[in-house]
Design an enzyme around this catalytic site. Structure first.
Site: not given
Ligand code: GDP
Ligand code: IMO
Ligand code: MG
Length: 443
Positions: A12, A40
């Site tokens: 994340d 994502h």
């Molecule tokens: P990913 O799994 O790595 O793609 O990340 P996620 O989408 O799960 O979580 C990142 C969160 O942070 C999302 O809600 C994005 O919209 C938000 N986000 C990304 N960059 C920024 C930033 O620079 N500032 C803020 N406030 N939010 C951000």
């Molecule tokens: P993105 O791509 C955050 C974590 C789960 C759990 C462990 C195993 O959005 O960054 P699983 O369901 O894969 O067997 O869970 O890994 N986990 C993540 N945490 N972001 C993710 O993906 C994750 N994918 C798996 O929370 O602790």
């Molecule tokens: Mg994510």
């Protein structure tokens, strides 16, 4: 130039945002690992898209998105995602390829995942991993076991499916029963029918993606590899067993796509300006009190896939440096810098102190030894100004610039991108792209 975008923490980090941004510089955007456990987020013009299986390049219809052989695909989830994108006028057609060799996440994988977590969480002590319950572990386990796994290409062959699913359903029913799942036996005929029907819908996308990617390489069409999950969740290099079941570091690219690592010249390591983690497992810089709550609320740190509150803490640069080493990062992208506005002081973890008093700058990728490490912090002044409108380095308060420079000094890597908000345009391009010497690439 071919690029990899990879998470350097526990997920994340904002990979979706950066993949969307860098899509403009590439022709193919390729997922190589994980499955619908990924969430994502891409935000463009006030519209938010949460992608789980489809690469984050899908918003650019002229680019080709590829779900590689290393991904485990839940076909029902994929169809749902395609449908919801189309409902928002996003093109999903010839621009999406799915590997015929990607393994299928079945309904019983998800049931198994949830049931095992339930069993592990009950009894004395919580032994669960805190998975996303998307069936990831059981699906990858089947791939390794071989005899009971179904691949995406198999969905196009009803006779083959029917011949396999009888025995598979029989064994799975017994396993689910042993895990305490109180449900009727799995019905091979109806499962076959539903998979054949999904195969019919997904058929136009299912293909040999390995040759498609090698054709792209031959034509020198740039490829962007999108890591799911993150390096510290890598099955081999993360905080085992609190990890996911794939190689989410860049080391997963060759196996998960069929593209040798030497073709990847640029690796952008994505890191938050602080640290978060979802699920169980060690987290040395976790802040359980007010600071953690403040980061969670300012950063809206709730899971994209499961909605769970994320655990929050200060930036752990021991961990980031380790992940950058494993992934061969050539630059960093520092995300969510805006979340840190308003703190009097910021802390950076630069080393760990061990129980015997020694201090180390090496990460401990072992879930049972890592909790013994006490973070050694450096404290830096914070800044009070909101920075969501910054477009340039000069727009940032001096303390924010110093914070970024300190990260560069400790990691030895340039921060190519800084992000100050979720929107595509809330992004500062601080340095030109950094690549490996032309002869290198990930080997
Ligand atoms: P990913 O799994 O790595 O793609 O990340 P996620 O989408 O799960 O979580 C990142 C969160 O942070 C999302 O809600 C994005 O919209 C938000 N986000 C990304 N960059 C920024 C930033 O620079 N500032 C803020 N406030 N939010 C951000
Ligand atoms: P993105 O791509 C955050 C974590 C789960 C759990 C462990 C195993 O959005 O960054 P699983 O369901 O894969 O067997 O869970 O890994 N986990 C993540 N945490 N972001 C993710 O993906 C994750 N994918 C798996 O929370 O602790
Ligand atoms: Mg994510």
């Amino acid at each position: 130039m071919n690029t990899a975008v990879v998470g350097l923490q526990w997920g994340d980090e904002g990979k979706g945002k950066i993949v969307d941004l860098l899509t403009a510089e590439h022709d193919f955007i390729v997922r190589y690992n994980g499955g619908a456990n990924a969430g994502h987020t891409v935000v463009v013009g006030g519209e938010t898209y949460a992608l789980h299986l489809i690469p984050s390049g899908i918003l650019s219809s002229e680019k080709t998105c590829v779900i590689g052989n290393g991904v485990v695909v839940d076909p029902a989830q994929l169809l749902k995602e395609i449908e919801s994108l189309r409902a928002r006028n996003i093109t999903v057609g010839d621009n999406l390829m799915v590997s015929n060799r990607a393994h299928v996440v079945m309904p019983y994988h998800k049931e198994h995942d949830a049931a095992l977590e339930r069993v592990l969480a009950s009894g004395s002590g919580n032994n669960s991993i805190g998975t996303t319950k998307r069936g990831i572990g059981p699906a990858y386990a089947d791939k390794i076991h071989r005899s009971l796994s179904i691949r995406m290409g198999d969905l196009l062959d009803p006779d083959y499916l029917a011949s396999r699913l009888g025995v598979i359903c029989d064994i799975r029913t017994r396993e689910l029963d042993a895990l305490g799942v109180d449900a009727p036996p799995l019905d091979a005929a109806s499962l076959t029918e539903s998979l054949v029907s999904m195969g019919r819908e997904l058929g136009p996308h299912i293909t040999d993606t390995v040759y498609a990617l090698h054709d792209a390489l031959t034509q020198e069409r740039p490829i962007l590899f999108e890591g799911a999950n993150a390096c510290l969740l890598d099955i081999d290099h993360g905080t085992f067993p609190y990890v996911t079941s794939s190689n989410c570091s860049t080391l997963g690219i060759p196996a998960g796509t069929g593209v040798p690592g030497r073709h990847v010249q640029r690796v952008v390591g994505i890191m938050k300006a602080y640290t978060t983690r979802v699920g169980e497992g060690p987290f040395p810089t976790e802040e359980l009190g007010e600071t953690g709550d403040r980061i969670r609320e300012r950063g809206n740190e709730y899971g994209t896939t499961t909605g769970r509150p994320r655990r929050c803490g200060w930036l752990d640069l021991v961990a980031v440096r380790y992940s950058a080493m494993i992934c061969g990062a050539t630059s960093l992208s520092c995300m969510l810098l805006d979340v840190l506005s308003g703190f009097d002081e910021l802390k950076l973890c630069t080393a760990y102190e061990l129980p015997d008093g020694t201090v180390t700058d090496r990460f401990i990728p072992d879930a049972y030894r890592l909790p013994q490490a006490k973070p050694v912090f450096e404290t830096m002044p914070g800044w009070s100004e909101e920075i969501v409108g910054a477009t340039d380095r000069e727009d940032l308060p001096m303390a924010a610039r110093d914070y970024l420079e300190r990260i560069e000094a400790i990691t030895g890597l340039p921060i190519e991108i800084a992000s100050v908000g979720p929107e595509r345009n809330q992004t500062l391009r601080l340095q030109p792209p950094t690549a490996m010497p032309s002869t290198a690439g990930l080997t």
